[in-house]
Structure formats: structure tokens, C-alpha cells
Design an enzyme around this catalytic site. Structure first.
Site, PDB file in Angstrom:
ATOM      1  N   LYS A 174      32.275  38.097  44.534  1.00 42.93           N
ATOM      2  CA  LYS A 174      32.368  38.141  46.000  1.00 42.93           C
ATOM      3  C   LYS A 174      30.975  38.209  46.612  1.00 42.93           C
ATOM      4  O   LYS A 174      30.663  37.524  47.593  1.00 42.93           O
ATOM      5  CB  LYS A 174      33.216  39.343  46.441  1.00 42.93           C
ATOM      6  CG  LYS A 174      34.699  39.157  46.150  1.00 42.93           C
ATOM      7  CD  LYS A 174      35.511  40.429  46.360  1.00 42.93           C
ATOM      8  CE  LYS A 174      36.930  40.229  45.839  1.00 42.93           C
ATOM      9  NZ  LYS A 174      37.758  41.437  45.886  1.00 42.93           N
ATOM     10  N   GLN A 181      37.496  47.808  46.723  1.00 40.74           N
ATOM     11  CA  GLN A 181      38.036  47.062  45.583  1.00 40.74           C
ATOM     12  C   GLN A 181      39.121  47.878  44.879  1.00 40.74           C
ATOM     13  O   GLN A 181      38.922  49.046  44.541  1.00 40.74           O
ATOM     14  CB  GLN A 181      36.896  46.720  44.604  1.00 40.74           C
ATOM     15  CG  GLN A 181      37.327  45.888  43.422  1.00 40.74           C
ATOM     16  CD  GLN A 181      37.790  44.481  43.811  1.00 40.74           C
ATOM     17  OE1 GLN A 181      37.236  43.847  44.707  1.00 40.74           O
ATOM     18  NE2 GLN A 181      38.836  43.995  43.151  1.00 40.74           N
ATOM     19  N   ASP A 213      40.682  42.559  54.000  1.00 34.11           N
ATOM     20  CA  ASP A 213      41.702  42.401  52.949  1.00 34.11           C
ATOM     21  C   ASP A 213      43.112  42.430  53.544  1.00 34.11           C
ATOM     22  O   ASP A 213      44.088  42.171  52.840  1.00 34.11           O
ATOM     23  CB  ASP A 213      41.581  43.514  51.899  1.00 34.11           C
ATOM     24  CG  ASP A 213      40.759  43.073  50.694  1.00 34.11           C
ATOM     25  OD1 ASP A 213      40.512  41.854  50.563  1.00 34.11           O
ATOM     26  OD2 ASP A 213      40.374  43.938  49.883  1.00 34.11           O
TER      27      ASP A 213
END
Ligand code: NAP
Length: 310
Positions: free
Chosen positions: A69, A113, A136
Site C-alpha cells: 500500500k 490494518q 476502508d
């Protein structure tokens, strides 16, 4: 459809009839669009859109995902930072860090994460992310907006699946879509996305899970079958209607002693036999996977644009 053909010299192989939906090429197109958007944003605002990733613990796969990422952000010209915290971090310490990033103007997007170490409650941590920076799409406010048909941030993998279908010219409107898996990150938001009224959606969606009585009966009804269970090669050819479109979200490491690493990646779909029946199929790797990061970048750019329009 099932005839044998001679190919690659002396080897006999079955004809592969399904068109391969090429996630690498489509994701490159999305990234190019994002790069262009970043250039325009920088020109107008004098700063780049920014993403911070918070990584707790030592999960090897998570470290790889976050590195990818970070690299991808740099490639499209975004500002990026990875905040690495030890596995012993408490939930309070993590939420304090998240809150600090909420008010850090360098970052338009924050992602924590997953998975988090076992002593933490990921759902609770997600609630501390400013919903306007929740790229997200996991904050309950963003999940609710998606369900209400007013999506702000949609998780990147479902967005990637929708974009793959659109770019490949597959008609979702009116189609029977069967999704195997109901996680908050893939199955549920994908169902919510594809059932909405509107372009690239308006499907009749069935969601299957471990409580589904007869999975094969459901999957055989699908015009578009989406597998997201994490069980490698569990969707076999007899579970697929001839001519169906098959999208494989699953990524599992399976042992393969013929490779240097001793493993390889496998999807949820039994690719060879299913590709003799399906009309189009995504490979693993090279299908949904590359789309996920591309759509995350797109979400970060949109977060930056939203921040300046407020
Ligand atoms: N390509 C990408 O970028 C990407 C992104 C995210 C995830 N993934 C991959 O996608 C897969 C799913 O990820 P996830 O995070 O959604 O996993 P998850 O949280 O473990 O959820 C799996 C879902 O599949 C259902 N399921 C499991 N076994 C099943 C079975 N035999 N029959 C029917 N349903 C079954 C589970 O049902 P219950 O709810 O009843 O337990 C659950 O809803 C994994 O392989 C993951 O690595 C890929």
C-alpha cells in the site's frame, strides 16, 4: 466446450473457454486515473492527498500488504506514512494514535490494518477513526450510508469487484448474483453495493455463509458467482452454471514444494475445471487482488477531495 486440443508442443490440454478478466490491466487503468487526479489535486491545493496506515504486531502477511500500500501511494504521488506498533500495544494506546491522526491535516485517509492482535476489538477500534477519513469504509457510519444507498466510502475489495465487472462489460443490472461469504470487509458490503438501484448494480443478490443449507443449489443459480470464503478451490465445476461469470476474491497460501517459497497462492475457485464452464473468470493472482489497492488509492483521493470541499 469440453473438447481437448493440442497446445504447447506435445502436451494435450483441455480447451479453456472462459474469458479471463484481467485485474492487472484494469487496475493499471484505475491507478493511472488516480495519478492524474492526484496531479490535479496537488495543482489546486498545493499538497498531495495522504494515507496513513497503522500496523500493530508482527503478522507477516499484514506487513506485506502495508508495504504494498505504501509503495502504491508513492507511485501515484500521494503522501504516506506507516505507523508500526508492537504486538503488546494496548487498545487504548492504539485509539489514542488513531485520534491523533484524525486531526493531522497531512492525512486524508487512515487505515488500521486488520487483523489486530487478539486482545483488541477491531470493531471498537474502527469506531475511533474519523468517518470522513475512513477509507476502508468500515466505520458503522460508512457501512450505514452504503446500505442506505448514499455510499461515501465503500471497502476497496467490493469496489474493485464492481469495477472489474463494469470494465469487462458484464451486465450486473437484473443479474442473479450469488456471493459466498458475509464478512464486513467483503461479502456484506459487496451485497449492499450490488443490490442498490443504479448503474453497475440493481442485481438480485443472494448471500451464502456457513449456515447456508445447500451451497451448490444456491451457487448454480448464479449468473455472477462471487467466491469470498477463504476455502481454497472449494467452488468446483459442478457448483457453477454453464456460462456464469465467476469472480474469485479468495486468496490462500497453499503448500507447493515445487516453488522456491514452498507455497503458492490459490483462490476459492477450482480454476481449471471451472474455467471450462464459466463464460468469464478472474484468476488468482491477477484478478481481484490488484483491484483492491487501486480502489483504496481511489478512496484516498476522494477523501482528500471531500476534505477540501467541506
Ligand atoms: N483479493 C483481495 O484483495 C482480498 C481482500 C480481502 C479478502 N480476500 C480474501 O477473501 C477471502 C475471504 O476474506 P474475508 O476477510 O471475507 O474472510 P472471513 O472474514 O473469514 O469470512 C469468510 C466468509 O465466508 C463464509 N464461509 C466460510 N466457509 C464457508 C463455506 N464452506 N460455505 C459457505 N460460506 C463459508 C463465512 O461464513 P460465516 O460468516 O458463517 O462464518 C464468512 O462469512 C480470504 O481468502 C481473503 O484472503 C481477498
Amino acid at each position: 466446450m469440453h473438447n481437448l486440443c493440442r497446445s504447447y508442443g506435445t502436451k494435450w490440454r483441455r480447451n479453456i473457454t472462459a474469458r479471463i478478466i484481467d485485474g492487472k490491466t484494469i487496475s493499471a487503468k484505475v491507478r493511472a486515473e488516480v495519478s492524474e487526479g492526484v496531479r490535479t489535486f496537488k495543482g489546486a491545493e498545493g499538497r498531495a492527498p495522504g494515507l496513513v496506515a497503522v500496523l500493530v504486531g508482527n503478522d507477516a502477511a499484514s506487513h506485506t500488504y502495508v508495504r504494498n500500500k505504501e509503495k502504491s501511494c508513492i507511485e501515484v504521488g500521494m503522501t504516506t506514512e506507516v505507523c508500526r506498533m508492537p504486538a503488546s500495544t494496548t487498545q487504548d494506546e492504539l485509539t489514542t494514535v488513531v485520534q491523533a491522526y484524525n486531526s493531522d491535516p497531512r492525512f486524508d485517509g487512515i487505515l488500521v490494518q486488520l487483523p489486530l492482535p487478539r486482545h483488541m476489538n477491531a470493531a471498537m477500534v474502527t469506531r475511533f477513526i474519523n468517518p470522513l477519513k475512513d477509507v476502508d469504509g468500515l466505520h458503522p457510519e460508512n457501512m450505514g450510508l452504503l446500505l442506505a444507498g448514499e455510499a461515501r466510502f465503500v471497502p476497496a475489495t467490493p469496489l474493485g469487484v464492481q469495477r472489474l465487472l463494469r470494465e469487462d462489460g458484464i451486465r450486473v443490472e437484473g443479474a442473479r448474483v450469488v456471493i459466498c461469504g458475509r464478512s464486513n470487509i467483503v461479502g456484506k458490503p459487496l451485497a449492499a453495493l450490488l443490490m442498490q438501484r443504479g448503474e453497475g448494480a440493481n442485481a438480485t443478490v443472494t448471500v451464502c455463509h456457513t449456515g447456508t443449507r445447500d451451497l451448490a443449489v444456491e451457487t448454480r443459480r448464479a449468473d455472477i458467482l462471487i467466491a469470498a470464503t477463504g476455502n481454497p478451490r472449494s467452488i468446483t465445476a459442478d457448483m457453477v452454471r454453464p456460462g456464469a461469470v465467476v469472480i474469485d476474491v479468495g486468496i490462500s497460501r497453499i503448500e507447493d514444494l515445487t516453488t522456491k517459497s514452498g507455497f503458492r497462492l490459490a483462490g476459492d475457485v477450482d480454476y481449471g475445471p471451472v474455467s471450462e464452464i464459466a463464460s468469464a473468470i478472474t484468476p488468482v493472482p491477477g484478478g481481484v487482488g490488484p483491484m483492491t489497492i487501486a480502489m483504496l488509492l481511489d478512496n484516498v483521493l476522494r477523501a482528500a477531495q471531500l476534505a477540501t470541499s467541506r
